[in-house]
Write a protein that holds these residues in place. Structure first.
Motif, PDB file in Angstrom:
ATOM      1  N   THR A 100       0.820  -1.217   0.000  1.00  0.00           N
ATOM      2  CA  THR A 100       0.000   0.000   0.000  1.00  0.00           C
ATOM      3  C   THR A 100       0.848   1.257   0.000  1.00  0.00           C
ATOM      4  OG1 THR A 100      -0.080  -0.027   2.418  1.00  0.00           O
ATOM      5  CG2 THR A 100      -1.866  -1.161   1.228  1.00  0.00           C
ATOM      6  N   ARG A 101       2.142   1.118  -0.131  1.00  0.00           N
ATOM      7  CA  ARG A 101       3.026   2.285  -0.061  1.00  0.00           C
ATOM      8  C   ARG A 101       4.217   2.110  -0.995  1.00  0.00           C
ATOM      9  NH1 ARG A 101       3.158  -0.426   4.843  1.00  0.00           N
ATOM     10  NH2 ARG A 101       1.936   1.182   5.846  1.00  0.00           N
ATOM     11  N   ILE A 102       4.866   3.230  -1.297  1.00  0.00           N
ATOM     12  CA  ILE A 102       6.144   3.178  -1.988  1.00  0.00           C
ATOM     13  C   ILE A 102       7.220   3.392  -0.937  1.00  0.00           C
ATOM     14  CG2 ILE A 102       5.346   3.801  -4.288  1.00  0.00           C
ATOM     15  CD1 ILE A 102       6.253   6.698  -3.716  1.00  0.00           C
ATOM     16  N   LEU A 103       8.353   2.748  -1.158  1.00  0.00           N
ATOM     17  CA  LEU A 103       9.455   2.784  -0.196  1.00  0.00           C
ATOM     18  C   LEU A 103      10.729   3.298  -0.842  1.00  0.00           C
ATOM     19  CD1 LEU A 103       9.061  -0.778   1.382  1.00  0.00           C
ATOM     20  CD2 LEU A 103       8.228   1.386   2.316  1.00  0.00           C
ATOM     21  N   VAL A 104      11.506   4.030  -0.061  1.00  0.00           N
ATOM     22  CA  VAL A 104      12.849   4.426  -0.448  1.00  0.00           C
ATOM     23  C   VAL A 104      13.767   3.884   0.643  1.00  0.00           C
ATOM     24  CG1 VAL A 104      14.428   6.331  -0.872  1.00  0.00           C
ATOM     25  CG2 VAL A 104      12.044   6.527  -1.579  1.00  0.00           C
ATOM     26  N   PRO A 105      14.702   2.987   0.296  1.00  0.00           N
ATOM     27  CA  PRO A 105      15.616   2.461   1.310  1.00  0.00           C
ATOM     28  C   PRO A 105      16.313   3.599   2.062  1.00  0.00           C
ATOM     29  CG  PRO A 105      15.863   1.262  -0.739  1.00  0.00           C
ATOM     30  CD  PRO A 105      14.968   2.440  -1.027  1.00  0.00           C
ATOM     31  N   GLU A 106      16.546   3.375   3.331  1.00  0.00           N
ATOM     32  CA  GLU A 106      17.100   4.416   4.202  1.00  0.00           C
ATOM     33  C   GLU A 106      18.405   4.990   3.659  1.00  0.00           C
ATOM     34  OE1 GLU A 106      17.124   4.751   8.888  1.00  0.00           O
ATOM     35  OE2 GLU A 106      18.646   3.329   8.179  1.00  0.00           O
ATOM     36  N   ASP A 107      19.319   4.137   3.183  1.00  0.00           N
ATOM     37  CA  ASP A 107      20.596   4.650   2.671  1.00  0.00           C
ATOM     38  C   ASP A 107      20.385   5.521   1.442  1.00  0.00           C
ATOM     39  OD1 ASP A 107      19.897   2.383   1.129  1.00  0.00           O
ATOM     40  OD2 ASP A 107      21.991   1.946   0.649  1.00  0.00           O
ATOM     41  N   GLU A 108      19.497   5.128   0.551  1.00  0.00           N
ATOM     42  CA  GLU A 108      19.192   5.921  -0.647  1.00  0.00           C
ATOM     43  C   GLU A 108      18.512   7.233  -0.271  1.00  0.00           C
ATOM     44  OE1 GLU A 108      17.196   3.671  -3.757  1.00  0.00           O
ATOM     45  OE2 GLU A 108      16.157   5.493  -4.370  1.00  0.00           O
ATOM     46  N   TYR A 109      17.627   7.181   0.693  1.00  0.00           N
ATOM     47  CA  TYR A 109      16.900   8.375   1.138  1.00  0.00           C
ATOM     48  C   TYR A 109      17.874   9.441   1.644  1.00  0.00           C
ATOM     49  CZ  TYR A 109      13.549  11.258   3.711  1.00  0.00           C
ATOM     50  OH  TYR A 109      12.796  12.307   4.179  1.00  0.00           O
ATOM     51  N   HIS A 110      18.889   9.008   2.390  1.00  0.00           N
ATOM     52  CA  HIS A 110      19.850   9.965   2.952  1.00  0.00           C
ATOM     53  C   HIS A 110      20.997  10.298   1.999  1.00  0.00           C
ATOM     54  CE1 HIS A 110      17.977  10.161   6.842  1.00  0.00           C
ATOM     55  NE2 HIS A 110      17.968   8.844   6.934  1.00  0.00           N
ATOM     56  N   ASP A 111      21.506   9.290   1.265  1.00  0.00           N
ATOM     57  CA  ASP A 111      22.708   9.487   0.458  1.00  0.00           C
ATOM     58  C   ASP A 111      22.442   9.944  -0.971  1.00  0.00           C
ATOM     59  OD1 ASP A 111      24.039   8.583   2.698  1.00  0.00           O
ATOM     60  OD2 ASP A 111      24.306   6.540   1.923  1.00  0.00           O
ATOM     61  N   ASN A 112      21.267   9.662  -1.509  1.00  0.00           N
ATOM     62  CA  ASN A 112      20.973   9.996  -2.899  1.00  0.00           C
ATOM     63  C   ASN A 112      19.505  10.398  -3.056  1.00  0.00           C
ATOM     64  OD1 ASN A 112      21.372  10.320  -5.644  1.00  0.00           O
ATOM     65  ND2 ASN A 112      21.129   8.152  -6.106  1.00  0.00           N
ATOM     66  N   PRO A 113      19.075  11.420  -2.319  1.00  0.00           N
ATOM     67  CA  PRO A 113      17.655  11.790  -2.375  1.00  0.00           C
ATOM     68  C   PRO A 113      17.291  12.402  -3.725  1.00  0.00           C
ATOM     69  CG  PRO A 113      18.881  13.418  -1.143  1.00  0.00           C
ATOM     70  CD  PRO A 113      19.849  12.311  -1.456  1.00  0.00           C
ATOM     71  N   LYS A 114      16.041  12.207  -4.093  1.00  0.00           N
ATOM     72  CA  LYS A 114      15.484  12.826  -5.291  1.00  0.00           C
ATOM     73  C   LYS A 114      14.502  13.900  -4.841  1.00  0.00           C
ATOM     74  CE  LYS A 114      17.391   9.790  -8.072  1.00  0.00           C
ATOM     75  NZ  LYS A 114      18.710   9.499  -7.712  1.00  0.00           N
ATOM     76  N   ASP A 115      14.202  14.825  -5.722  1.00  0.00           N
ATOM     77  CA  ASP A 115      13.239  15.874  -5.395  1.00  0.00           C
ATOM     78  C   ASP A 115      11.814  15.324  -5.359  1.00  0.00           C
ATOM     79  OD1 ASP A 115      15.100  18.162  -5.296  1.00  0.00           O
ATOM     80  OD2 ASP A 115      15.399  17.668  -7.411  1.00  0.00           O
ATOM     81  N   TYR A 116      11.523  14.438  -6.318  1.00  0.00           N
ATOM     82  CA  TYR A 116      10.181  13.867  -6.437  1.00  0.00           C
ATOM     83  C   TYR A 116      10.287  12.349  -6.578  1.00  0.00           C
ATOM     84  CZ  TYR A 116       9.022  18.651  -7.913  1.00  0.00           C
ATOM     85  OH  TYR A 116       8.885  20.006  -7.998  1.00  0.00           O
ATOM     86  N   TYR A 117       9.277  11.672  -6.051  1.00  0.00           N
ATOM     87  CA  TYR A 117       9.164  10.222  -6.216  1.00  0.00           C
ATOM     88  C   TYR A 117       7.782   9.931  -6.790  1.00  0.00           C
ATOM     89  CZ  TYR A 117      13.314   9.913  -3.348  1.00  0.00           C
ATOM     90  OH  TYR A 117      14.589  10.041  -2.859  1.00  0.00           O
ATOM     91  N   VAL A 118       7.761   9.254  -7.926  1.00  0.00           N
ATOM     92  CA  VAL A 118       6.501   8.891  -8.574  1.00  0.00           C
ATOM     93  C   VAL A 118       6.131   7.488  -8.120  1.00  0.00           C
ATOM     94  CG1 VAL A 118       5.398   8.387 -10.790  1.00  0.00           C
ATOM     95  CG2 VAL A 118       6.886  10.388 -10.554  1.00  0.00           C
ATOM     96  N   GLY A 119       4.892   7.326  -7.693  1.00  0.00           N
ATOM     97  CA  GLY A 119       4.399   6.029  -7.260  1.00  0.00           C
ATOM     98  C   GLY A 119       3.632   5.337  -8.371  1.00  0.00           C
ATOM     99  N   VAL A 120       4.099   4.154  -8.727  1.00  0.00           N
ATOM    100  CA  VAL A 120       3.466   3.366  -9.781  1.00  0.00           C
ATOM    101  C   VAL A 120       3.092   2.011  -9.190  1.00  0.00           C
ATOM    102  CG1 VAL A 120       3.765   2.285 -12.043  1.00  0.00           C
ATOM    103  CG2 VAL A 120       4.827   4.507 -11.574  1.00  0.00           C
ATOM    104  N   GLU A 121       1.856   1.614  -9.410  1.00  0.00           N
ATOM    105  CA  GLU A 121       1.376   0.316  -8.958  1.00  0.00           C
ATOM    106  C   GLU A 121       1.340  -0.615 -10.170  1.00  0.00           C
ATOM    107  OE1 GLU A 121      -2.357  -1.319  -6.346  1.00  0.00           O
ATOM    108  OE2 GLU A 121      -2.613   0.508  -7.518  1.00  0.00           O
ATOM    109  N   ILE A 122       2.076  -1.717 -10.091  1.00  0.00           N
ATOM    110  CA  ILE A 122       2.125  -2.696 -11.176  1.00  0.00           C
ATOM    111  C   ILE A 122       1.142  -3.812 -10.850  1.00  0.00           C
ATOM    112  CG2 ILE A 122       3.579  -4.294 -12.483  1.00  0.00           C
ATOM    113  CD1 ILE A 122       4.495  -1.406 -12.808  1.00  0.00           C
ATOM    114  N   ASP A 123       0.273  -4.151 -11.810  1.00  0.00           N
ATOM    115  CA  ASP A 123      -0.669  -5.256 -11.607  1.00  0.00           C
ATOM    116  C   ASP A 123       0.070  -6.539 -11.284  1.00  0.00           C
ATOM    117  OD1 ASP A 123      -3.013  -3.948 -11.928  1.00  0.00           O
ATOM    118  OD2 ASP A 123      -3.599  -4.947 -13.774  1.00  0.00           O
TER     119      ASP A 123
END
Length: 168
Positions: A100-123
């Motif tokens: 029910t959510r999109i996740l960004v691994p903690e190391d990526e969140y701190h070390d390589n953050p993006k301005d925007y994250y697009v949430g895509v749900e794959i069937d």
């Protein structure tokens, strides 16, 4: 507004080939304990999410990437989406009925953050995707995931995707 994108056989094949090649060269995904099959599945789903977002942009008259060149794009970061203003966008996917959510691994969140994250749900059958919306980096909350610590946003809480189009 949720937008549905259907995949062609070629796009599905592209994602499968990408996952098979990438899993050989990167068998350990951030130390996450998972089977090789699960790792390949996750790589494939991630690739499909990026393809879906590129198709969405094209459907909105935003010709960001030439899809024919994607077969040779090996790195996930090559497929991130820079904008006209220099902001960065990363596509995150959810692909199981209970996700029910999109996740960004903690190391990526701190070390390589993006301005925007697009949430895509794959069937679950992987034949179509739903572009659910986007979140700003600041909108993520800490999440103690089963596989790894991460930051998360619920799919239902994402901002409308059409608001992001002005970045392109």
């Amino acid at each position: 507004m949720v937008t549905t994108i259907r995949f062609t056989d070629t796009e599905l094949e592209n994602a499968t080939d990408f996952a098979a090649r990438r899993a050989v060269d990167q068998p350990d995904n951030r130390g996450i304990s998972q089977s090789p099959e699960e790792h390949k599945r996750n790589l494939r789903v991630g690739r499909l999410g990026k393809i879906a977002f590129a198709k969405y942009l094209q459907s909105q008259g935003k010709h960001h990437l030439d899809m024919k060149d994607w077969k040779d794009m090996y790195s996930a970061d090559q497929m991130d989406f820079p904008t006209q203003t220099g902001a960065t966008i990363d596509v995150k996917t959810a692909s199981r009925r209970y996700q029910t959510r999109i996740l960004v691994p903690e190391d990526e969140y701190h070390d390589n953050p993006k301005d925007y994250y697009v949430g895509v749900e794959i069937d679950i059958d992987n034949d179509r995707a739903r572009i659910r919306g986007y979140a700003l980096w600041e909108e993520f909350d800490p999440f103690d995931g089963v596989h790894y610590p991460a930051y998360a946003v619920n799919l239902k809480d994402l901002n409308p995707i059409d608001e992001l189009l002005s970045e392109f």
